[in-house]
Enzyme design. Structure first.
Site, PDB file in Angstrom:
ATOM      1  N   GLY A  30       0.852  -1.178   0.000  1.00 10.39           N
ATOM      2  CA  GLY A  30       0.000   0.000   0.000  1.00 10.39           C
ATOM      3  C   GLY A  30       0.887   1.227   0.000  1.00 10.39           C
ATOM      4  O   GLY A  30       2.091   1.139  -0.246  1.00 10.39           O
TER       5      GLY A  30
ATOM      6  N   ASP B 260     -11.707   3.451   7.961  1.00 12.38           N
ATOM      7  CA  ASP B 260     -11.176   3.278   6.599  1.00 12.38           C
ATOM      8  C   ASP B 260     -11.721   1.982   6.005  1.00 12.38           C
ATOM      9  O   ASP B 260     -10.988   1.207   5.397  1.00 12.38           O
ATOM     10  CB  ASP B 260      -9.646   3.272   6.622  1.00 12.38           C
ATOM     11  CG  ASP B 260      -9.047   3.518   5.236  1.00 12.38           C
ATOM     12  OD1 ASP B 260      -9.775   3.989   4.329  1.00 12.38           O
ATOM     13  OD2 ASP B 260      -7.848   3.238   5.039  1.00 12.38           O
TER      14      ASP B 260
HETATM   15  N1  LIG Z   1      -3.139 -10.058   7.046  1.00 13.85           N
HETATM   16  C1  LIG Z   1      -3.069 -10.091   5.719  1.00 13.85           C
HETATM   17  N2  LIG Z   1      -3.143 -11.247   5.039  1.00 13.85           N
HETATM   18  C2  LIG Z   1      -3.066 -11.278   3.709  1.00 13.85           C
HETATM   19  N3  LIG Z   1      -2.957 -10.162   2.931  1.00 13.85           N
HETATM   20  C3  LIG Z   1      -2.883  -8.972   3.546  1.00 13.85           C
HETATM   21  C4  LIG Z   1      -2.939  -8.869   4.954  1.00 13.85           C
HETATM   22  N4  LIG Z   1      -2.869  -7.555   5.278  1.00 13.85           N
HETATM   23  C5  LIG Z   1      -2.765  -6.882   4.133  1.00 13.85           C
HETATM   24  N5  LIG Z   1      -2.768  -7.718   3.073  1.00 13.85           N
HETATM   25  C6  LIG Z   1      -2.685  -7.337   1.672  1.00 13.85           C
HETATM   26  O1  LIG Z   1      -1.496  -6.588   1.509  1.00 13.85           O
HETATM   27  C7  LIG Z   1      -1.695  -5.486   0.624  1.00 13.85           C
HETATM   28  C8  LIG Z   1      -1.262  -4.142   1.260  1.00 13.85           C
HETATM   29  O2  LIG Z   1      -1.742  -4.024   2.582  1.00 13.85           O
HETATM   30  P1  LIG Z   1      -2.354  -2.705   3.229  1.00 13.85           P
HETATM   31  O3  LIG Z   1      -3.416  -2.248   2.320  1.00 13.85           O
HETATM   32  O4  LIG Z   1      -2.763  -3.003   4.608  1.00 13.85           O
HETATM   33  O5  LIG Z   1      -1.239  -1.633   3.241  1.00 13.85           O
HETATM   34  P2  LIG Z   1      -1.463  -0.072   3.400  1.00 13.85           P
HETATM   35  O6  LIG Z   1      -0.166   0.588   3.250  1.00 13.85           O
HETATM   36  O7  LIG Z   1      -2.246   0.167   4.652  1.00 13.85           O
HETATM   37  O8  LIG Z   1      -2.374   0.234   2.109  1.00 13.85           O
HETATM   38  P3  LIG Z   1      -3.279   1.504   1.787  1.00 13.85           P
HETATM   39  O9  LIG Z   1      -2.332   2.642   1.696  1.00 13.85           O
HETATM   40  O10 LIG Z   1      -3.954   1.182   0.484  1.00 13.85           O
HETATM   41  O11 LIG Z   1      -4.270   1.549   2.896  1.00 13.85           O
HETATM   42  C9  LIG Z   1      -3.143  -5.546   0.236  1.00 13.85           C
HETATM   43  O12 LIG Z   1      -3.239  -6.193  -1.012  1.00 13.85           O
HETATM   44  C10 LIG Z   1      -3.806  -6.400   1.276  1.00 13.85           C
HETATM   45  O13 LIG Z   1      -4.891  -7.144   0.749  1.00 13.85           O
END
Ligand SMILES: Nc1ncnc2c1ncn2[C@@H]1O[C@H](COP(=O)(O)OP(=O)(O)OP(=O)(O)O)[C@@H](O)[C@H]1O
Length: 459
Positions: A36, A162
């Site tokens: 992300g 969110d």
């Molecule tokens: N516990 C988990 N198990 C499997 N996949 C996960 C898990 N947590 C996150 N992901 C996957 O990892 C990817 C990135 O995670 P995440 O969205 O939490 O990061 P982020 O930096 O918070 O993103 P954003 O800025 O879009 O909110 C996503 O494709 C999500 O589906």
């Protein structure tokens, strides 16, 4: 989390990736799952045998090296929220937090000092499923699972802030698990404060004009309920938003028009009636109207409404459910009109009713504010929601002419808990189209002697 009021994401050089087989803390890194704006997520397994560690986890790596102090604070705040929530709550519908640690990687300066959250691992996200096409039979179950997660969060005093398909993860067995608690906020009283971040397509109307205080922006459980309404719509409308626009900002403008009462809610016809009513309630334009629909009450509705849908898939049976009157306190322009109502010349005035609005703060207002207006129903046998009210509004103290009464319409409960199945067929101010509509008896204290109505709108 996507930046709303501040420029998004991390600036500067991208962080290194951890190679498969690398050891990070007590874990061996596996495949890259995704990334992300603020983190990279890897599959991982315990580095050592034994112990009671889960056999498969996800490592969310949040680098902090080389960032501006403000960005580091943002990441620390986000990690802190995830850790705090993980420590305080545990539920099958929330992704579990196993542990957290700081990565020590002197040979990879961009990752040295990164925060690592070790989480229960999911198979994929609801976004992946939406992209692939959600099987029809799974939709209700998925919504119910999201509601369960929200009900637990809200019941524990937290707001997700969110909610979106990317943050709804699915286990191998298809079970729903809410994730990404980087904006999750603990309520103090009725609301909490979150950083001014979020995902534009899932923000309720009030967030677009929310002031940014020293503590952040105000969030309440109704923030999540709005996002749930968008997700429900997406599940039935092939991922489409109910708000038209080519970009998130354009769709946000449509949300604001709707929130200001200048545009009706237009749900995709593909959304079946039961889910349509539920989505419309989640998408009530004001916090006040939306707050009547808690995750808990939506769960109850789903529990009782879904079996009826299954029994009669061709034409879902309308269930007489108890509606809360203030659900119709929203803009109703463009409402479609149902037939089978008496003609104007058939009306003979028979009594006067003074409108009573039990909602706090709506009785002493000098002017007519939209927030305190009431919509009268087109059909007293259908749920009292924005799609079932006439465009003309009435206010506390208005005197209306009533023609007749309907003793057994949909039960309505007002904000003080007064319940009644009685409705009055009342004339609207001259020039209104239609010329008359239904006032629930809880919206007046008067009980003039009126004949029973010979009619009711078609349902
Ligand atoms: N516990 C988990 N198990 C499997 N996949 C996960 C898990 N947590 C996150 N992901 C996957 O990892 C990817 C990135 O995670 P995440 O969205 O939490 O990061 P982020 O930096 O918070 O993103 P954003 O800025 O879009 O909110 C996503 O494709 C999500 O589906």
């Amino acid at each position: 989390m996507t930046a709303l009021h501040v420029p998004g994401g991390i600036t500067g050089e991208p962080a290194d990736l951890l190679p498969s087989g690398h050891r990070a803390g007590a874990w061996t890194v596996g495949d890259l799952i995704g990334s992300g704006g603020w983190s990279t997520v890897y599959a991982a397994r315990p580095a050592d045998r034994g112990g009671d560690r889960p056999l498969e986890v996800a490592l969310k790596v949040m680098p902090t090296a080389g960032l501006a102090p403000r960005q580091v604070r943002r990441i620390l705040d986000s990690a802190q929220r995830e850790i705090e929530l993980g420590r305080r709550t545990s539920h099958p519908r929330l992704i579990g937090l196993v542990e957290s640690f700081v990565l020590r990687e002197p040979d990879r300066p961009s990752l040295d000092g990164a925060i690592v959250l070790v989480m229960e691992r999911a198979a994929r996200s609801l976004r992946d499923l939406l992209d692939a096409g959600v099987p029809e039979a799974d939709r209700g179950r998925l919504i119910e699972g999201i509601c369960e997660g929200l009900a637990h969060l809200h019941g524990s005093g937290w707001v997700h802030a969110d909610l979106k398909p990317e943050n709804v993860l699915l286990g191998r067995d298809g079970s729903v698990k809410l994730s990404d608690f980087g904006l999750a906020t603990e309520l103090t009283g009725t609301h909490g404060y979150a950083p001014p971040l979020g995902t534009l397509d899932y923000l309720p109307p009030e967030r677009w004009r929310a002031s940014l205080g020293a503590e952040g922006v105000q969030v309440r459980p109704s923030t999540d309920i709005w996002a749930l309404g968008i997700v429900v719509h997406e599940l039935f409308a092939s991922g489409g938003s109910p708000f038209a626009g080519a970009t998130p900002v354009a769709r946000g403008a449509a949300v604001q028009e709707y929130g200001a009462g200048r545009a009706p809610l237009r749900l995709d016809p593909a959304v079946p009636p039961f889910w349509r009513e539920l989505a419309a309630d989640c998408l009530a334009p004001t916090h006040e109207a939306r707050a009547l629909h808690t995750a808990e009450s939506l769960l109850e509705r789903i529990a009782t409404g879904r079996p009826a849908e299954r029994r009669a898939p061709a034409r879902p049976r309308r269930r007489a459910r108890t509606a809360l009157v203030a659900a119709a306190l929203c803009a109703a322009s463009g409402a479609a009109l149902a037939g089978d109502v008496p003609r104007a010349d058939a009306l003979r005035p028979a009594g006067e009713l003074t409108v009573f609005n039990a909602e706090r703060g709506c009785q002493d207002l000098p002017g007519r504010v939209l927030r305190c207006s009431l919509g009268l129903a087109i059909d007293p046998g259908r749920p009292y929601v924005p799609g079932n009210v006439v465009p003309t509004r009435v206010w506390h103290g208005d005197v209306l002419t009533a023609e007749c009464r309907l003793p057994q319409g949909l039960p309505i409960i007002d904000e003080d808990g007064v319940r009644s199945t009685e409705w009055f067929w009342v004339r609207l101010p001259a020039g209104s189209i239609p010329f008359a509509a239904w006032l629930p008896a809880v919206r007046t204290k008067d009980r003039p002697p009126l004949p029973d109505c010979p009619h009711r709108s078609a349902s």
